[in-house]
Motif scaffolding. Structure first.
Motif, PDB file in Angstrom:
ATOM      1  N   ASP A  65       9.432  -9.877   0.355  1.00 53.22           N
ATOM      2  CA  ASP A  65       9.875 -11.253   0.201  1.00 53.22           C
ATOM      3  C   ASP A  65       8.788 -12.257   0.603  1.00 53.22           C
ATOM      4  OD1 ASP A  65       9.809 -10.799   2.873  1.00 53.22           O
ATOM      5  OD2 ASP A  65      11.895 -11.391   3.268  1.00 53.22           O
ATOM      6  N   ARG A  66       7.525 -11.808   0.668  1.00 55.02           N
ATOM      7  CA  ARG A  66       6.422 -12.701   0.989  1.00 55.02           C
ATOM      8  C   ARG A  66       5.226 -12.349   0.115  1.00 55.02           C
ATOM      9  NH1 ARG A  66       2.595 -10.267   4.221  1.00 55.02           N
ATOM     10  NH2 ARG A  66       3.182  -8.218   5.086  1.00 55.02           N
ATOM     11  N   TRP A  67       4.338 -13.320  -0.046  1.00 54.47           N
ATOM     12  CA  TRP A  67       3.163 -13.157  -0.883  1.00 54.47           C
ATOM     13  C   TRP A  67       2.051 -12.465  -0.103  1.00 54.47           C
ATOM     14  CZ3 TRP A  67       3.485 -13.873  -5.926  1.00 54.47           C
ATOM     15  CH2 TRP A  67       4.469 -14.747  -6.438  1.00 54.47           C
ATOM     16  N   SER A  68       1.315 -11.609  -0.811  1.00 52.61           N
ATOM     17  CA  SER A  68       0.128 -10.957  -0.235  1.00 52.61           C
ATOM     18  C   SER A  68      -1.116 -11.495  -0.936  1.00 52.61           C
ATOM     19  CB  SER A  68       0.201  -9.439  -0.414  1.00 52.61           C
ATOM     20  OG  SER A  68       1.313  -8.905   0.261  1.00 52.61           O
ATOM     21  N   TYR A  69      -2.115 -11.900  -0.116  1.00 58.25           N
ATOM     22  CA  TYR A  69      -3.348 -12.475  -0.658  1.00 58.25           C
ATOM     23  C   TYR A  69      -4.165 -11.384  -1.328  1.00 58.25           C
ATOM     24  CZ  TYR A  69      -8.071 -14.387  -0.761  1.00 58.25           C
ATOM     25  OH  TYR A  69      -9.340 -14.783  -1.146  1.00 58.25           O
ATOM     26  N   LEU A  70      -4.730 -11.721  -2.530  1.00 61.52           N
ATOM     27  CA  LEU A  70      -5.598 -10.792  -3.245  1.00 61.52           C
ATOM     28  C   LEU A  70      -7.059 -11.268  -3.169  1.00 61.52           C
ATOM     29  CD1 LEU A  70      -3.499  -9.889  -6.422  1.00 61.52           C
ATOM     30  CD2 LEU A  70      -3.892  -8.483  -4.400  1.00 61.52           C
ATOM     31  N   HIS A  83     -18.402 -13.456  -9.792  1.00 65.35           N
ATOM     32  CA  HIS A  83     -17.494 -12.362 -10.149  1.00 65.35           C
ATOM     33  C   HIS A  83     -17.001 -11.730  -8.864  1.00 65.35           C
ATOM     34  CE1 HIS A  83     -15.807  -9.567 -13.047  1.00 65.35           C
ATOM     35  NE2 HIS A  83     -16.116  -8.579 -12.204  1.00 65.35           N
ATOM     36  N   SER A  84     -15.697 -11.684  -8.680  1.00 67.13           N
ATOM     37  CA  SER A  84     -15.125 -11.186  -7.437  1.00 67.13           C
ATOM     38  C   SER A  84     -14.155 -10.054  -7.735  1.00 67.13           C
ATOM     39  CB  SER A  84     -14.424 -12.316  -6.690  1.00 67.13           C
ATOM     40  OG  SER A  84     -13.821 -11.819  -5.511  1.00 67.13           O
ATOM     41  N   SER A  85     -14.078  -9.096  -6.844  1.00 70.10           N
ATOM     42  CA  SER A  85     -13.142  -7.969  -6.993  1.00 70.10           C
ATOM     43  C   SER A  85     -12.575  -7.606  -5.637  1.00 70.10           C
ATOM     44  CB  SER A  85     -13.837  -6.765  -7.614  1.00 70.10           C
ATOM     45  OG  SER A  85     -14.839  -6.270  -6.758  1.00 70.10           O
ATOM     46  N   GLU A  86     -11.414  -6.936  -5.661  1.00 73.85           N
ATOM     47  CA  GLU A  86     -10.741  -6.550  -4.430  1.00 73.85           C
ATOM     48  C   GLU A  86      -9.900  -5.304  -4.715  1.00 73.85           C
ATOM     49  OE1 GLU A  86      -9.737  -6.608  -0.504  1.00 73.85           O
ATOM     50  OE2 GLU A  86     -11.067  -8.059  -1.452  1.00 73.85           O
ATOM     51  N   VAL A  87      -9.826  -4.402  -3.741  1.00 79.38           N
ATOM     52  CA  VAL A  87      -9.007  -3.200  -3.851  1.00 79.38           C
ATOM     53  C   VAL A  87      -7.724  -3.433  -3.076  1.00 79.38           C
ATOM     54  CG1 VAL A  87      -8.822  -0.745  -3.367  1.00 79.38           C
ATOM     55  CG2 VAL A  87     -11.019  -1.709  -4.119  1.00 79.38           C
ATOM     56  N   PHE A  88      -6.585  -3.223  -3.780  1.00 74.88           N
ATOM     57  CA  PHE A  88      -5.283  -3.434  -3.153  1.00 74.88           C
ATOM     58  C   PHE A  88      -4.330  -2.374  -3.674  1.00 74.88           C
ATOM     59  CE2 PHE A  88      -1.007  -5.289  -3.058  1.00 74.88           C
ATOM     60  CZ  PHE A  88      -0.924  -5.687  -1.733  1.00 74.88           C
ATOM     61  N   GLY A  90      -4.534   0.707  -3.690  1.00 74.92           N
ATOM     62  CA  GLY A  90      -5.195   1.752  -4.457  1.00 74.92           C
ATOM     63  C   GLY A  90      -5.682   1.317  -5.808  1.00 74.92           C
ATOM     64  N   ARG A  91      -5.548   0.024  -6.141  1.00 71.70           N
ATOM     65  CA  ARG A  91      -5.990  -0.483  -7.426  1.00 71.70           C
ATOM     66  C   ARG A  91      -7.057  -1.564  -7.205  1.00 71.70           C
ATOM     67  NH1 ARG A  91      -4.350   2.445 -12.047  1.00 71.70           N
ATOM     68  NH2 ARG A  91      -2.695   3.775 -11.245  1.00 71.70           N
ATOM     69  N   THR A  92      -7.989  -1.642  -8.144  1.00 70.46           N
ATOM     70  CA  THR A  92      -9.060  -2.638  -8.071  1.00 70.46           C
ATOM     71  C   THR A  92      -8.681  -3.848  -8.906  1.00 70.46           C
ATOM     72  OG1 THR A  92     -10.735  -0.925  -7.787  1.00 70.46           O
ATOM     73  CG2 THR A  92     -11.493  -3.089  -8.519  1.00 70.46           C
ATOM     74  N   PHE A  93      -8.727  -5.029  -8.287  1.00 69.62           N
ATOM     75  CA  PHE A  93      -8.419  -6.280  -8.954  1.00 69.62           C
ATOM     76  C   PHE A  93      -9.724  -7.062  -9.141  1.00 69.62           C
ATOM     77  CE2 PHE A  93      -4.532  -4.939  -7.022  1.00 69.62           C
ATOM     78  CZ  PHE A  93      -3.524  -5.328  -7.908  1.00 69.62           C
ATOM     79  N   GLU A  94      -9.872  -7.628 -10.329  1.00 70.19           N
ATOM     80  CA  GLU A  94     -11.049  -8.416 -10.638  1.00 70.19           C
ATOM     81  C   GLU A  94     -10.644  -9.760 -11.221  1.00 70.19           C
ATOM     82  OE1 GLU A  94     -13.441  -6.183 -13.294  1.00 70.19           O
ATOM     83  OE2 GLU A  94     -13.974  -4.644 -11.829  1.00 70.19           O
ATOM     84  N   ILE A  95     -11.525 -10.788 -10.998  1.00 76.63           N
ATOM     85  CA  ILE A  95     -11.329 -12.099 -11.611  1.00 76.63           C
ATOM     86  C   ILE A  95     -12.391 -12.275 -12.673  1.00 76.63           C
ATOM     87  CG2 ILE A  95     -11.386 -14.581 -11.274  1.00 76.63           C
ATOM     88  CD1 ILE A  95     -10.198 -14.218  -8.580  1.00 76.63           C
ATOM     89  N   SER A 100      -9.019 -15.317 -14.985  1.00 75.41           N
ATOM     90  CA  SER A 100      -7.906 -14.396 -15.224  1.00 75.41           C
ATOM     91  C   SER A 100      -8.033 -13.195 -14.297  1.00 75.41           C
ATOM     92  CB  SER A 100      -7.896 -13.947 -16.682  1.00 75.41           C
ATOM     93  OG  SER A 100      -7.644 -15.026 -17.551  1.00 75.41           O
ATOM     94  N   LEU A 101      -6.865 -12.602 -13.956  1.00 69.59           N
ATOM     95  CA  LEU A 101      -6.843 -11.422 -13.081  1.00 69.59           C
ATOM     96  C   LEU A 101      -6.749 -10.171 -13.945  1.00 69.59           C
ATOM     97  CD1 LEU A 101      -6.748 -10.561 -10.064  1.00 69.59           C
ATOM     98  CD2 LEU A 101      -4.239 -10.522 -10.303  1.00 69.59           C
ATOM     99  N   ILE A 102      -7.655  -9.207 -13.693  1.00 69.01           N
ATOM    100  CA  ILE A 102      -7.705  -7.982 -14.486  1.00 69.01           C
ATOM    101  C   ILE A 102      -7.528  -6.782 -13.576  1.00 69.01           C
ATOM    102  CG2 ILE A 102      -9.083  -6.607 -16.073  1.00 69.01           C
ATOM    103  CD1 ILE A 102     -10.606  -9.126 -16.816  1.00 69.01           C
ATOM    104  N   PHE A 103      -6.633  -5.839 -13.983  1.00 66.94           N
ATOM    105  CA  PHE A 103      -6.413  -4.589 -13.235  1.00 66.94           C
ATOM    106  C   PHE A 103      -5.669  -3.617 -14.135  1.00 66.94           C
ATOM    107  CE2 PHE A 103      -2.894  -7.416 -12.584  1.00 66.94           C
ATOM    108  CZ  PHE A 103      -1.757  -6.624 -12.600  1.00 66.94           C
TER     109      PHE A 103
END
Length: 541
Positions: A65-70, A83-88, A90-95, A100-103
């Protein structure tokens, strides 16, 4: 918008689906449905900003019920400065360069994604996208064996995003699709598959919510192995049933109580040992074929999904007795139920002297006995005659109070079940139609005619004796007058007297003896008779 729960009811090809309650805080701008492990691109802007802004992506899973920062990125004139990316999870998120968010999709990263655009610590806009997953299953795994049942399944999660769904055939026809209540599952089947069922099948989902794309489509390819034919090895047999029914009365032919994919009904006539397919019904293709019996139909086929009953109603004639085998098929399993039916048919036949009551019956193999009885006095003995498959009793006409009443023909099966044919014999309806009409007395004007006929008949009766008497008299008269001549004639032909009719020509060629008399015996009237009598008296009296 406050927190609340919504419940939706929808119809899909005749099936009802109750959508699960939507998630709390059900605010989003778009819904995307993708298959697991597919690439996902979530857009942040409806229109790119013309100034420098800060873009921040956050995520909320269905169980939180709360937002998690990516991650965050600066964007100038709609393009990021890096170009920024983050692992969350077990998945890699990219901008991407347009923020746009890509995963890649997975159940662990399913949920809502928020893109917040800020400038000088002031929120300019926020875009929320709901990510839903769809799982497609084809069973059995292609290539599919001929005559097997193809199962096309789709599972949407969360189910609240699916407002409607269906499967579409390669030719573009919408298949009958059943949707599971509250789970978002869509199921279509193609029983008894053939090579014609090859092709690409499409699952169409209509999305609920403020979505830019109202329908989401997902495809699977199906191939058929035409060199292999499926055989049912898992067959469950029910306890055979013995039934008896009157002709033209409804009887239920029971099938296995399984909500199967299709049903086949076979019939074996008592006079044949060959099973004949007489009815088939495919509830997925919504098609049925009744081969031979128009008085046979399914019990309420419109409610099969609710009742799960493939049983039949039959209005049999005498010839419809025999063995009925009902087979229900569900996926790779088969269920069988046998019904052996004996049919009793009664009828009457009348003549001027008797009324015959007869019973005929079919499927004799399970019949224990058939007999007639007098209902008012069951102990009364009734003389019956019978041949194979028929028994008859005769009642003398006219009907009397002792023979009038109800007569019953009872057929008993070996399992104890029975059926009766009843017939009521009444004095009125038999006497008026069977008994001969009484002779009527002659009318007054017909008396003279009757007397004339009687007199004429008497005269006709007298003519033969008179003719005989005259013949005798004439013979005697001839004997007196020509006795000697006749004796001479007989002595003249004494050598040929054995058979004078053997050669009539010889007789005609001979010269008649002198004094012989030939008499021409013609029919005589009444006056001729009197004259001959007078001549006899003068000669020989």
């Amino acid at each position: 918008m406050g927190k609340y729960f919504l419940v939706f009811i929808l119809i899909c090809s005749g099936s009802w689906l109750i959508i699960a309650p939507l998630m709390e805080g059900d605010l989003w701008n778009d819904v995307i449905i993708v298959r697991e492990d597919q690439s996902v691109t979530l857009s942040c802007f409806d229109s790119p900003p013309t100034s420098s802004v800060l873009v921040t992506w956050k995520m909320m899973s269905p169980r939180e019920d709360r937002w998690s920062y990516l991650l965050s990125v600066n964007c100038i004139d709609g393009h990021t400065d890096g170009h920024s990316s983050e692992v969350f999870a077990g998945r890699t998120f990219e901008i991407s360069t347009d923020a746009s968010l890509i995963f890649r999709a997975a159940s662990a990263v399913q949920g809502r994604y928020s893109c917040v655009v800020e400038q000088n610590d002031k929120k300019l806009q926020e875009r929320i996208v709901l990510l839903a997953l769809i799982k497609l299953t084809v069973t059995p795994t292609p290539p599919v064996t001929v005559d097997s049942t193809l199962r096309l399944a789709a599972q949407v999660s969360p189910s609240s995003v699916a407002a409607w769904g269906t499967w579409v055939s390669p030719s573009g026809d919408q298949l009958h699709t059943e949707i599971s209540h509250g789970t978002g599952g869509l199921l279509s089947k193609l029983p008894r598959i053939t090579s014609k069922d090859n092709g690409v099948y499409t699952c169409r989902i209509r999305i609920y919510g403020n979505s830019g794309t109202s329908v989401s489509e997902h495809r699977v390819n199906v191939t058929v192995n035409v060199k292999a034919v499926f055989s049912f090895k898992d067959v469950t047999h029910g306890v055979p049933r013995s039934l008896a029914a009157l002709s033209r009365s409804l009887v239920t032919l029971t099938c296995p109580s399984v909500l199967g994919d299709y049903v086949l009904l076979y019939w074996e006539s008592p006079d044949s040992k060959r099973m004949e397919l007489i009815f088939q019904f495919d509830r997925w293709r919504q098609s049925y074929t009744n081969q031979t019996k128009p008085h046979l139909h399914l019990i309420n086929p419109a409610s099969l999904a609710a009742a799960g009953n493939f049983s039949f109603l039959l209005n049999p004639a005498l010839k419809d007795g025999g063995l009925y085998l009902c087979e229900v098929f569900l996926d790779d399993k088969a269920f069988s139920q046998a019904n052996r039916l004996s049919v009793l048919h009664g009828y009457t036949k009348s003549s001027r002297t008797a009324l015959d009551l007869s019973c005929m019956y079919s499927e004799r193999s399970q019949v224990k006995s058939v007999r007639w009885s007098y209902v008012q006095d069951p102990s009364r003995f009734l003389q019956s005659s019978g041949v194979l498959g028929r028994i008859t009793i005769s009642l003398a006409l006219p009907v009397t109070p002792e023979t009038a009443g109800q007569y019953a023909c009872t057929l008993n099966l070996k399992n104890g079940k029975s059926v009766q044919y009843m017939y009521t014999v009444t004095m009125a309806n038999i006497d008026s139609t069977i008994s001969p009409r009484p002779a009527l007395p002659p009318a007054a004007e017909d008396v003279s005619a009757s007397s004339y006929v009687s007199t004429f008949s008497f005269l006709l009766f007298l003519i033969p004796p008179i003719a005989v008497a005259v013949g005798v008299l004439l013979w005697r008269q001839g004997y007196c007058v020509t006795r000697r001549s006749v004796e001479q004639s007989l002595s003249h032909h004494s050598g040929e007297v054995e058979n004078i009719y053997e050669n009539p020509d010889d007789l005609r060629q001979q010269t008649p003896p002198q004094g012989a008399v030939y008499m021409d015996l013609k029919p005589m009237g009444e006056m001729d008779v009197y004259k001959e009598l007078e001549r006899y008296n003068q000669c020989c009296g």
